[in-house]
Design an enzyme around this catalytic site. Structure first.
Site, PDB file in Angstrom:
ATOM      1  CB  SER A   1       6.314  -0.237   4.865  1.00 13.19           C
ATOM      2  OG  SER A   1       7.672  -0.501   5.052  1.00 13.19           O
TER       3      SER A   1
ATOM      4  CB  SER B   1       8.387  -3.617   5.742  1.00  7.64           C
ATOM      5  OG  SER B   1       7.337  -2.842   6.290  1.00  7.64           O
TER       6      SER B   1
ATOM      7  CE  LYS C   1       4.358  -4.609   7.534  1.00 10.81           C
ATOM      8  NZ  LYS C   1       4.803  -3.215   7.297  1.00 10.81           N
TER       9      LYS C   1
END
Ligand code: GLN
Length: 484
Positions: free
Chosen positions: A181, A157, A82
């Site tokens: 997330s 997210s 990420k």
């Protein structure tokens, strides 16, 4: 098996093939890069691809293996991170325009651990800006499409991290989870996602959103793969002051423990609160599978659940407003081109660099912390956080793990909730409480999908540091439904 076909297999199988020298890390990495190149224009799961460095890291691993040297447990598999996770020499944007040109001078501890375990970092994955969001639609680099149904959101997210596993670009990606997330996108994309106990995995070098909640964890296609990744990631880091001291027990070693005699707590509050009927039914069916495997179901209550979302959005925004003060146009990333004076430079750099949701949260957080409102909002929220933690502690007096839906709904359509931030925040009702309590938790796919073929996530929550217990329960279910 070709390198491309191997990408469809689990991390465990990829590692085995690399160890048996059936494939080289260079070939597997090349195949992953080719898939990314093919799919990314459509899926938009990646922000930055690191082709040259990835191929050279893979070649170095192959050379080491040929020389007879020991390679770590990841053995040369391609891994995606990420874009919250700093990578030395590789752009790290947090999906924000304000960090568009930021190249970290060091690796986050988790990135370094992936590399030293033999992982090949192929690129940086899309996400909501500063990890603020539940649909990946708050990214300055555009939304991600869900590989299961490209008209839908992959969740957020860590949407890019979940999509990259679902599309089989990488068998392992890392995400961050502050209020859901990792788990919620795992649930939307039909993959496994684990948020370890707060403090179990280092946050050093990870872009900070809400420091008392942020945790890094793996997203994988199988539970066994997640266990392998957890063993690589977990452990004390003196550079993170909230890192738990002491060596963790191996999670992979717990995989085969089974669930005979395990008491599984079922919180009534997680089956109401706007939970879709199909989601609740799939989770109930998973629970009956557990009973058949020898576990006992126990009703538990988490009475403060209805206050969790409000509590989270006070604490997380307060911490974010403080953490994001560092993006001032001086120390990191973007600075406005035209300005008159210092205050104007700060203001314009932030106005140009941050997206709408980030600005909304900074304003909310600043308000909640401001003199006169602090006691009414922030302090009150901290107290409710304690009540939520106590709910869990009490529930765990009667059970070993808690099982519930991960998200009240399956993957939402792209664009469906963007106009209504409150509806978006409510997607997190079932993931936020365990985050506030700092507990290890995960999402794994239920055997059943919804009527539209979309995956449904089963959430497991365990007492602090009981990642092994949680993973062994997840593995027992996965074994049963994949072979049963
Ligand atoms: N969706 C939640 C939020 O927007 C959680 C995000 C996260 O866990 N990073 O804050």
């Amino acid at each position: 098996m070709s390198a491309d076909a191997l990408l469809d297999r689990s991390l465990t199988e990829q590692v085995a093939a690399l160890r048996a020298r059936e494939v080289t890390s260079a070939a597997l990495t090349e195949a992953a890069l080719a898939r990314i190149g093919r799919d990314n224009p459509r899926l938009n799961a990646g922000i930055t691809v690191d082709r040259v460095a990835a191929l050279s890291a893979a070649a170095a691993i192959d050379a080491k293996r040929s020389a007879g040297a020991e390679i770590g447990p990841l053995s040369g598999v391609p891994v995606g991170l990420k874009d919250m996770i700093c990578t030395e020499g590789l752009r790290t944007t947090a999906a924000s325009k304000i960090l568009d040109t930021f190249i970290p001078p060091y690796d986050a501890t988790v990135a370094a651990r992936i590399r030293s375990a033999g992982g090949v970092i192929v690129g940086k994955l899309n996400q909501d800006e500063f990890a603020m969001g539940s649909s990946n639609e708050n990214s300055a680099y555009g939304p991600v499409r869900n590989p299961v149904d490209e008209t839908r959101s992959p969740g957020g997210s860590s949407g890019g991290s979940a999509a990259a596993v679902a599309a089989r670009h990488c068998a392992l990606t890392l995400g961050t989870d502050t209020g859901g997330s990792i788990r919620q996108p795992a649930s939307f994309c039909g993959v496994v996602g684990v948020k370890p106990t707060y403090g179990r995995v280092s946050r050093w070098g990870v872009v900070a959103f809400a420091s008392s909640l942020d945790q890094v964890g793996p997203l994988t296609a199988t539970v066994e793969d997640a266990a392998i990744a957890l063993d690589v990631l977990m452990g004390h880091d003196p550079k993170d002051s909230t890192s738990i001291v002491g060596a963790p027990e191996s999670v992979a070693a717990a995989l085969d423990r089974g669930v005979g005699g395990l008491k599984i707590g079922i919180p009534a509050e997680y089956f109401t609160q706007g939970c879709d009927e199909e989601v609740a039914a799939a989770v109930r069916k998973a629970l009956s599978t557990y009973e058949r495997l020898g576990a006992t179901l126990v009703d538990v209550s988490l009475p403060h659940t209805p206050y969790a979302v409000a509590t989270y959005y006070l604490i997380a925004t307060a911490e974010a407003s403080s953490n994001l003060a560092r993006y001032d146009g001086v120390r990191y990333g973007r600075r406005a081109e035209a300005y008159s004076g210092l205050a104007d430079m700060y203001g314009r750099s932030r106005a140009e660099g941050f997206g709408d949701e980030v600005k909304r949260r900074v304003m909310l957080g600043t308000y909640a912390l401001s003199a006169g409102y602090y006691d009414a909002y922030y302090l009150k929220a901290q107290r409710v956080r304690t009540l939520i933690s106590r709910d869990f502690a009490r529930a765990f007096e009667r059970c070993d793990v808690i099982a519930a839906p991960t998200s009240p709904v399956t993957a939402i359509g792209l664009g469906e909730r963007v106009a209504d931030p409150l509806q978006m925040y409510l997607l997190d009702v079932f993931t936020i409480p365990a985050s506030l309590a700092g507990l290890p938790c995960m999402s794994l796919p239920c055997a059943d999908r919804d009527g539209g073929g979309l995956p449904i996530g089963l959430q497991l929550i365990a007492p602090p540091l009981q990642e092994g217990r949680m993973i062994s329960a997840a593995a027992a279910y996965e074994r049963e439904v994949s072979h049963g």
